[in-house]
Design an enzyme around this catalytic site. Sequence first.
Site, mmCIF file in Angstrom:
data_model
loop_
_atom_site.group_PDB
_atom_site.id
_atom_site.type_symbol
_atom_site.label_atom_id
_atom_site.label_comp_id
_atom_site.label_asym_id
_atom_site.label_seq_id
_atom_site.Cartn_x
_atom_site.Cartn_y
_atom_site.Cartn_z
ATOM 1 N N PHE A 1 0.844 -1.200 0.000
ATOM 2 C CA PHE A 1 0.000 0.000 0.000
ATOM 3 C C PHE A 1 0.881 1.252 0.000
ATOM 4 O O PHE A 1 1.842 1.339 0.762
ATOM 5 C CB PHE A 1 -0.891 -0.020 1.246
ATOM 6 C CG PHE A 1 -1.855 1.123 1.349
ATOM 7 C CD1 PHE A 1 -3.028 1.127 0.621
ATOM 8 C CD2 PHE A 1 -1.585 2.198 2.178
ATOM 9 C CE1 PHE A 1 -3.932 2.179 0.721
ATOM 10 C CE2 PHE A 1 -2.467 3.256 2.290
ATOM 11 C CZ PHE A 1 -3.651 3.246 1.552
ATOM 12 N N ASN B 1 -2.754 1.764 10.867
ATOM 13 C CA ASN B 1 -3.488 2.199 9.677
ATOM 14 C C ASN B 1 -3.947 0.932 8.966
ATOM 15 O O ASN B 1 -3.273 0.433 8.062
ATOM 16 C CB ASN B 1 -2.613 3.048 8.758
ATOM 17 C CG ASN B 1 -3.352 3.472 7.492
ATOM 18 O OD1 ASN B 1 -4.576 3.481 7.458
ATOM 19 N ND2 ASN B 1 -2.615 3.810 6.453
ATOM 20 N N PRO B 2 -5.095 0.378 9.378
ATOM 21 C CA PRO B 2 -5.551 -0.904 8.852
ATOM 22 C C PRO B 2 -6.316 -0.720 7.542
ATOM 23 O O PRO B 2 -6.667 0.403 7.163
ATOM 24 C CB PRO B 2 -6.497 -1.387 9.945
ATOM 25 C CG PRO B 2 -7.146 -0.104 10.406
ATOM 26 C CD PRO B 2 -6.042 0.939 10.355
#
Length: 255
Positions: A57, A157-158
């Site tokens: 990500f 920060n899932p």
Amino acid sequence: MLGVPRGRLALIDGFTADQLAEFDALVARRAAGEPVQHLVGIAGFRHLELAVGPGVFVPRPETELLAGWGVTLITAGATVVDLCAGSGAIALSVANEVPGARVYAVERSPAALSWLRRNAEARAAAGDTPIRVVEGDVTDPAVLAELDGTVDVVLCNPPYVPAGAAVPADVADHDPYDAVFAGADGLEVIRPVIARAAALLRPGGYLVVEHDDSHATVVPALLRADGRFVDIEDHQDLAGRSRYSTARHVADCTP
């Protein structure tokens, strides 16, 4: 492509024929939707430049606020856990800005782990406090169980976007699905993260967790329902959207 820092671009006289061809190819890839960070191989985050690419990500500017809020709580010698670490943006920012902090970064994706380890090695070589990379699922109670009750700050920060929600093409086509989406309501990871953080934290320790802007009241409600947190607040990003929640762990509470 040019081999110069960003600040010296204005001093470049022009492209060679080979550089121009490479530039045109990069523009075509960007026009097709490939993220700029993949094209250049790096993403800026707070004071760092991190290696990124397919399988991890790309860290966003909004998350810099979460990391900054956490940094204000952390002192040298503190134990800090970054859950869903991805590229290592949060964990490595803590290590960079709070020398001497004891930082753990937990990630389960093999592809993301390779980027995380690469960035961790590069920052350690640059002189930052080394972080401890942990391969594991943040929803597993056994992950870092040896630290239960001792952690000062948990940062996370899932994945939190509800499945089926519309996202920009560069996210849909290039960010890993499991790093973006988290079940029908977007809370499939946040729920167990709250429970795991409550077990990891010492009394008085803090949880800082990012969430979807539709979760402004939902995540604080989940924290209250857990029963082990007080001083629960929700925070907005620079665009005025609800972005992350913070809470302090209390002692002698039964979930």
